[in-house]
Design a protein around this motif. Structure first.
Motif, PDB file in Angstrom:
ATOM      1  N   SER A 109       0.747  -1.033  -0.105  1.00  0.00           N
ATOM      2  CA  SER A 109      -0.007  -0.005  -0.104  1.00  0.00           C
ATOM      3  C   SER A 109       0.886   1.219   0.026  1.00  0.00           C
ATOM      4  CB  SER A 109      -0.958  -0.094   1.283  1.00  0.00           C
ATOM      5  OG  SER A 109      -0.364   0.147   2.498  1.00  0.00           O
ATOM      6  N   SER A 110       1.944   1.260   0.612  1.00  0.00           N
ATOM      7  CA  SER A 110       2.756   2.528   0.546  1.00  0.00           C
ATOM      8  C   SER A 110       3.824   2.665  -0.277  1.00  0.00           C
ATOM      9  CB  SER A 110       3.643   2.379   2.093  1.00  0.00           C
ATOM     10  OG  SER A 110       4.386   1.436   2.077  1.00  0.00           O
ATOM     11  N   ARG A 111       4.364   1.324  -0.842  1.00  0.00           N
ATOM     12  CA  ARG A 111       5.486   1.544  -1.760  1.00  0.00           C
ATOM     13  C   ARG A 111       5.073   0.795  -3.255  1.00  0.00           C
ATOM     14  NH1 ARG A 111      10.668   3.064  -0.474  1.00  0.00           N
ATOM     15  NH2 ARG A 111      11.008   3.066   1.881  1.00  0.00           N
ATOM     16  N   GLY A 112       4.019   0.275  -3.109  1.00  0.00           N
ATOM     17  CA  GLY A 112       3.842  -0.440  -4.772  1.00  0.00           C
ATOM     18  C   GLY A 112       4.640  -1.470  -5.235  1.00  0.00           C
ATOM     19  N   ILE A 113       5.260  -2.122  -4.068  1.00  0.00           N
ATOM     20  CA  ILE A 113       6.014  -3.296  -4.257  1.00  0.00           C
ATOM     21  C   ILE A 113       6.051  -3.958  -2.944  1.00  0.00           C
ATOM     22  CG2 ILE A 113       8.145  -1.822  -3.779  1.00  0.00           C
ATOM     23  CD1 ILE A 113       9.298  -3.925  -5.891  1.00  0.00           C
ATOM     24  N   GLY A 114       6.258  -5.450  -2.956  1.00  0.00           N
ATOM     25  CA  GLY A 114       6.391  -6.202  -1.748  1.00  0.00           C
ATOM     26  C   GLY A 114       6.666  -7.650  -2.150  1.00  0.00           C
ATOM     27  N   TYR A 115       6.488  -8.492  -1.055  1.00  0.00           N
ATOM     28  CA  TYR A 115       6.607  -9.823  -1.169  1.00  0.00           C
ATOM     29  C   TYR A 115       5.262 -10.393  -2.121  1.00  0.00           C
ATOM     30  CZ  TYR A 115      10.903  -9.803   1.502  1.00  0.00           C
ATOM     31  OH  TYR A 115      12.283  -9.572   1.962  1.00  0.00           O
ATOM     32  N   TRP A 116       5.618 -11.574  -2.902  1.00  0.00           N
ATOM     33  CA  TRP A 116       4.485 -12.192  -3.771  1.00  0.00           C
ATOM     34  C   TRP A 116       3.834 -13.378  -2.865  1.00  0.00           C
ATOM     35  CZ3 TRP A 116       8.463 -11.520  -7.901  1.00  0.00           C
ATOM     36  CH2 TRP A 116       8.121 -10.363  -8.581  1.00  0.00           C
ATOM     37  N   GLY A 117       2.763 -13.635  -3.061  1.00  0.00           N
ATOM     38  CA  GLY A 117       2.225 -14.866  -2.639  1.00  0.00           C
ATOM     39  C   GLY A 117       2.482 -15.659  -4.142  1.00  0.00           C
ATOM     40  N   VAL A 118       3.161 -16.819  -4.001  1.00  0.00           N
ATOM     41  CA  VAL A 118       3.313 -17.594  -5.018  1.00  0.00           C
ATOM     42  C   VAL A 118       2.626 -18.836  -5.410  1.00  0.00           C
ATOM     43  CG1 VAL A 118       5.415 -18.759  -6.155  1.00  0.00           C
ATOM     44  CG2 VAL A 118       5.762 -17.008  -4.698  1.00  0.00           C
ATOM     45  N   GLU A 119       1.998 -18.704  -6.558  1.00  0.00           N
ATOM     46  CA  GLU A 119       1.163 -20.047  -6.988  1.00  0.00           C
ATOM     47  C   GLU A 119       1.457 -20.712  -8.122  1.00  0.00           C
ATOM     48  OE1 GLU A 119      -2.921 -18.282  -7.275  1.00  0.00           O
ATOM     49  OE2 GLU A 119      -3.016 -17.585  -5.114  1.00  0.00           O
ATOM     50  N   ARG A 120       1.293 -21.887  -8.156  1.00  0.00           N
ATOM     51  CA  ARG A 120       1.559 -22.810  -9.554  1.00  0.00           C
ATOM     52  C   ARG A 120       0.750 -22.427 -10.474  1.00  0.00           C
ATOM     53  NH1 ARG A 120       2.168 -28.601  -7.685  1.00  0.00           N
ATOM     54  NH2 ARG A 120       1.033 -28.655  -9.800  1.00  0.00           N
ATOM     55  N   ARG A 121       1.049 -22.072 -11.723  1.00  0.00           N
ATOM     56  CA  ARG A 121      -0.140 -21.938 -12.643  1.00  0.00           C
ATOM     57  C   ARG A 121      -0.951 -23.083 -12.975  1.00  0.00           C
ATOM     58  NH1 ARG A 121       2.398 -19.071 -17.738  1.00  0.00           N
ATOM     59  NH2 ARG A 121       0.373 -19.142 -18.610  1.00  0.00           N
ATOM     60  N   ASP A 122      -0.716 -24.288 -12.710  1.00  0.00           N
ATOM     61  CA  ASP A 122      -1.542 -25.317 -12.885  1.00  0.00           C
ATOM     62  C   ASP A 122      -2.231 -25.579 -11.613  1.00  0.00           C
ATOM     63  OD1 ASP A 122       0.571 -26.448 -11.462  1.00  0.00           O
ATOM     64  OD2 ASP A 122       1.061 -28.059 -13.048  1.00  0.00           O
ATOM     65  N   ASP A 123      -2.264 -24.936 -10.626  1.00  0.00           N
ATOM     66  CA  ASP A 123      -2.955 -25.228  -9.304  1.00  0.00           C
ATOM     67  C   ASP A 123      -2.988 -23.960  -8.791  1.00  0.00           C
ATOM     68  OD1 ASP A 123      -3.961 -26.731  -7.346  1.00  0.00           O
ATOM     69  OD2 ASP A 123      -2.122 -27.223  -6.511  1.00  0.00           O
ATOM     70  N   PRO A 124      -3.838 -23.044  -9.341  1.00  0.00           N
ATOM     71  CA  PRO A 124      -4.209 -21.698  -8.834  1.00  0.00           C
ATOM     72  C   PRO A 124      -4.989 -21.728  -7.426  1.00  0.00           C
ATOM     73  CG  PRO A 124      -5.545 -22.281 -10.711  1.00  0.00           C
ATOM     74  CD  PRO A 124      -4.582 -23.413 -10.615  1.00  0.00           C
ATOM     75  N   GLY A 125      -4.602 -20.689  -6.755  1.00  0.00           N
ATOM     76  CA  GLY A 125      -5.486 -20.436  -5.573  1.00  0.00           C
ATOM     77  C   GLY A 125      -4.629 -21.469  -3.985  1.00  0.00           C
ATOM     78  N   VAL A 126      -3.469 -21.975  -4.443  1.00  0.00           N
ATOM     79  CA  VAL A 126      -2.718 -22.906  -3.542  1.00  0.00           C
ATOM     80  C   VAL A 126      -1.490 -22.184  -3.518  1.00  0.00           C
ATOM     81  CG1 VAL A 126      -2.033 -24.998  -2.907  1.00  0.00           C
ATOM     82  CG2 VAL A 126      -3.975 -24.949  -4.045  1.00  0.00           C
ATOM     83  N   ALA A 127      -0.948 -21.412  -2.263  1.00  0.00           N
ATOM     84  CA  ALA A 127       0.248 -20.970  -2.156  1.00  0.00           C
ATOM     85  C   ALA A 127       1.467 -22.024  -2.125  1.00  0.00           C
ATOM     86  CB  ALA A 127       0.242 -19.766  -1.240  1.00  0.00           C
ATOM     87  N   VAL A 128       2.420 -22.012  -2.824  1.00  0.00           N
ATOM     88  CA  VAL A 128       3.423 -22.596  -2.415  1.00  0.00           C
ATOM     89  C   VAL A 128       4.848 -22.095  -2.000  1.00  0.00           C
ATOM     90  CG1 VAL A 128       2.787 -24.537  -4.304  1.00  0.00           C
ATOM     91  CG2 VAL A 128       4.429 -22.582  -4.867  1.00  0.00           C
ATOM     92  N   GLY A 129       4.597 -20.792  -1.833  1.00  0.00           N
ATOM     93  CA  GLY A 129       5.519 -20.055  -1.300  1.00  0.00           C
ATOM     94  C   GLY A 129       5.228 -18.331  -1.264  1.00  0.00           C
ATOM     95  N   PHE A 130       6.286 -17.723  -0.721  1.00  0.00           N
ATOM     96  CA  PHE A 130       6.220 -15.971  -0.637  1.00  0.00           C
ATOM     97  C   PHE A 130       7.784 -15.441  -0.991  1.00  0.00           C
ATOM     98  CE2 PHE A 130       2.913 -17.731   1.976  1.00  0.00           C
ATOM     99  CZ  PHE A 130       1.656 -16.766   1.647  1.00  0.00           C
ATOM    100  N   GLY A 131       7.700 -14.560  -1.614  1.00  0.00           N
ATOM    101  CA  GLY A 131       8.899 -14.063  -1.896  1.00  0.00           C
ATOM    102  C   GLY A 131       8.629 -12.795  -3.071  1.00  0.00           C
ATOM    103  N   GLY A 132      10.042 -12.528  -3.261  1.00  0.00           N
ATOM    104  CA  GLY A 132       9.967 -11.188  -4.309  1.00  0.00           C
ATOM    105  C   GLY A 132      11.098 -10.120  -3.525  1.00  0.00           C
ATOM    106  N   LEU A 133      10.575  -8.820  -3.764  1.00  0.00           N
ATOM    107  CA  LEU A 133      11.224  -7.807  -3.446  1.00  0.00           C
ATOM    108  C   LEU A 133      10.627  -7.071  -2.250  1.00  0.00           C
ATOM    109  CD1 LEU A 133      12.419  -6.806  -7.137  1.00  0.00           C
ATOM    110  CD2 LEU A 133      13.775  -7.700  -5.271  1.00  0.00           C
TER     111      LEU A 133
END
Length: 172
Positions: A62-86
């Motif tokens: 909300s403050s920077r417009g960037i942050g860690y992502w929730g990561v989902e596999r494209r072939d299994d949407p809606g299920v988080a397999v990780g978190f990460g990013g910048l």
């Protein structure tokens, strides 16, 4: 710029801004002793701690417009397999983008961390070239070190990160 980072699709992954409903996935991943082996504070102990961590990440978006992502596999949407990013962070008095990734053990060895990190580095290079990207890695976390070197990052120096001498990697 927010929308550039908010939802990114790679070959196999959907990288999306975290949202309120991620709290249980944050707790499951960060509460696991195996995934938290190199975490200074150890495994997350409660859903309340997960809520506090998630609130920090939501604040980044909300403050920077960037942050860690929730990561989902494209072939299994809606299920988080990780978190990460910048996310923006100050390290040794310098404003940087900290590159991080953490995946559930079932996703280990799949190359997802490299795929996420490559997308994050490309976006940072294109949209935030004035802000250095770093990866702070526990010296015993060989898997994360392999990801960083696979991406062409190099060890810059050892820093004190939350009381632990840690390796600081930068793009080569």
């Amino acid at each position: 710029m927010t929308q550039v980072f908010e939802r990114v699709t790679t070959e196999r992954l959907l990288l999306r801004a975290v949202h309120d409903s991620d709290v249980e996935a944050v707790f499951a991943l960060h509460g696991d002793p195996e995934t938290s082996r190199y975490s200074v504070s150890g495994p997350m102990r409660s859903l309340d701690a997960a809520r506090k961590q998630l609130d920090v990440w939501l604040g980044d978006w909300s403050s920077r417009g960037i942050g860690y992502w929730g990561v989902e596999r494209r072939d299994d949407p809606g299920v988080a397999v990780g978190f990460g990013g910048l996310r923006h962070k100050v390290i040794d008095g310098q404003q940087v983008l900290n590159l991080a990734y953490r995946f559930a053990p079932k996703a280990w060895g799949s190359g997802y961390a490299t795929e996420l990190a490559r997308a994050a580095l490309e976006l940072a290079r294109e949209h935030l070239p004035e802000t250095p990207v770093v990866a702070v890695i526990h010296p015993e976390n060989e898997a994360s070190i392999r990801v960083a070197t696979r991406l062409g990052m190099r060890l810059d120096r050892i820093i004190d990160h939350e009381g632990i001498p840690s390796r600081l990697y930068v793009p080569a």
